[in-house]
Scaffold this active site. Structure first.
Site, PDB file in Angstrom:
ATOM      1  N   LYS A  78      50.634  39.887  30.384  1.00 44.29           N
ATOM      2  CA  LYS A  78      49.283  39.340  30.157  1.00 44.29           C
ATOM      3  C   LYS A  78      49.039  39.133  28.662  1.00 44.29           C
ATOM      4  O   LYS A  78      48.490  38.107  28.248  1.00 44.29           O
ATOM      5  CB  LYS A  78      48.226  40.270  30.781  1.00 44.29           C
ATOM      6  CG  LYS A  78      48.245  40.201  32.304  1.00 44.29           C
ATOM      7  CD  LYS A  78      47.450  41.306  32.989  1.00 44.29           C
ATOM      8  CE  LYS A  78      47.727  41.258  34.501  1.00 44.29           C
ATOM      9  NZ  LYS A  78      47.071  42.350  35.238  1.00 44.29           N
ATOM     10  N   GLN A 122      43.675  47.501  34.520  1.00 45.66           N
ATOM     11  CA  GLN A 122      44.899  47.337  35.304  1.00 45.66           C
ATOM     12  C   GLN A 122      44.885  48.315  36.485  1.00 45.66           C
ATOM     13  O   GLN A 122      44.849  49.529  36.298  1.00 45.66           O
ATOM     14  CB  GLN A 122      46.126  47.586  34.404  1.00 45.66           C
ATOM     15  CG  GLN A 122      47.451  47.344  35.091  1.00 45.66           C
ATOM     16  CD  GLN A 122      47.660  45.866  35.470  1.00 45.66           C
ATOM     17  OE1 GLN A 122      47.336  44.968  34.694  1.00 45.66           O
ATOM     18  NE2 GLN A 122      48.196  45.622  36.654  1.00 45.66           N
ATOM     19  N   ASP A 145      39.272  39.481  35.826  1.00 40.89           N
ATOM     20  CA  ASP A 145      39.919  39.576  37.134  1.00 40.89           C
ATOM     21  C   ASP A 145      39.061  38.983  38.251  1.00 40.89           C
ATOM     22  O   ASP A 145      39.540  38.800  39.367  1.00 40.89           O
ATOM     23  CB  ASP A 145      40.174  41.054  37.479  1.00 40.89           C
ATOM     24  CG  ASP A 145      41.599  41.465  37.158  1.00 40.89           C
ATOM     25  OD1 ASP A 145      42.495  40.604  37.261  1.00 40.89           O
ATOM     26  OD2 ASP A 145      41.809  42.642  36.818  1.00 40.89           O
TER      27      ASP A 145
END
Ligand code: NAD
Length: 312
Positions: A78, A122, A145
């Site tokens: 990422k 995460q 997200d």
């Protein structure tokens, strides 16, 4: 069948090798997530550059708790993608024995940090910590997200907002290859809040217009159901769950599964077997994974644009 979607690809290198033997089916087109993600990343990079022209540096932050190796790789990927797109990236880590309060306080700091436009907690968090509580603590305006309940609510309302990254990456991958879900029968296998459930909703939204069946671990005769799909998306985390007997000839098959095995990463779909039947198929790795990351970046730059509307 096989041409149901009208997605001819001019480059034969995008086809997997024909199966051996007489009457071998036309091999499937391979839908490269790397190629589609590069195109999306290029779009994101242009938007990041135009914000930079207004004096705004777009920033993405990740919070990783513990030392799970797979999570470390995802986070590293990422950051690499954020840097390629010209974003600032902030890499926060906490030890596996961090308390829930500590996790929430780092999230609060990131919410308050004007350099951070998008953030990712995460998942999964190490045992004992509540991942969904951490996601709920993220400012919905910075939710890269697209998993905050407020944003999932916008999705249910069909209103604009950051969408869950993996499902939106899948839709973008289909779009890249000219595959229109409208009017198709889509079967989604898996109902997690991360992938399957929001994907089933997104496929059925006005403007996407698929007819959706949501299958899961309690679905009887899974192969009988998946065989009815024009568009089959498998997100179960079960290697080999879908074989050729579960796929309609010519169907588009998207394999979200990412399972570690002795042969490296494998999906939920038996690639070799299904590629001989399907019209198109995503590989693992190099399919949905890169699209998820590119979608995170897209959510982040969109958040920065909302905060600096003059850039639009
Ligand atoms: P999860 O474990 O939260 O959910 C799995 C879902 O699959 C459940 O809803 C369950 O009902 C269903 N399922 C399990 N076994 C089944 C069976 N035998 N038949 C039918 N349905 C079954 O997993 P998740 O977070 O949704 O992830 C699914 C897979 O996708 C995993 O392999 C994960 O690593 C992968 N994944 C990949 C990406 C990516 O970017 N490529 C992103 C997220 C998840």
């Amino acid at each position: 069948m096989g041409a149901a979607y009208g997605y001819p690809h001019p480059d034969p290198s995008h086809r997997v090798g024909a199966a051996d033997g007489e009457g071998a089916a036309m091999p499937a087109q391979v839908l490269s997530g790397r190629e589609a993600a590069a195109a999306l990343e290029a779009e994101v990079a242009a938007r990041v550059a135009s914000l930079a022209g207004l004096g705004k540096r777009v920033g993405l932050a990740t919070l990783l708790v513990g030392d799970d190796q797979a999570s470390q790789v995802y986070v590293r990927n990422k950051h690499a993608a954020a840097e390629r797109a010209g974003m600032a990236s902030f890499d926060l880590t906490l030890p596996a024995d961090a308390t829930q309060d500590r996790v929430l306080s780092v999230v609060a700091d990131l919410n308050a940090d004007p350099r951070v436009d998008g953030m990712i907690v995460q998942l999964p968090l190490p045992g004992g910590l509540d991942g969904t509580a951490a996601v709920r603590a993220v400012d919905p305006a910075k939710d890269a997200d697209g998993l905050h309940p407020y944003n999932l609510g916008l999705l249910m309302l069909g209103e604009p907002g950051p969408r869950p990254a993996t499902p939106s990456g899948i839709l973008r991958l289909l779009q890249h290859y000219g595959i229109d879900p409208a009017g198709r029968r889509a079967v989604v296998v898996g109902r997690s809040f991360l992938v399957g459930r929001p994907l089933a909703v997104m496929l059925g939204l006005k403007g996407v217009d698929a007819t959706v069946v949501a299958a899961h671990s309690r679905t009887p005769d899974l192969a009988g159901i998946t065989r009815t799909a024009d568009l089959l998306i498998v997100a179960a985390g079960r290697p080999g769950l879908v074989g050729a007997d579960g796929v309609q000839p010519g169907a588009v098959v998207v394999d979200v599964g990412t399972n570690r095995s002795d042969e490296g990463l494998v999906g939920d779909v038996d690639f070799d077997e299904v590629a001989a039947v399907a019209g198109a198929i995503t590989p693992v790795p190099g399919g949905v994974g890169p699209m998820t990351i590119a979608s995170l970046l897209a959510n982040t730059v969109a958040a920065a644009e909302r905060a600096a509307p003059a850039a639009g």
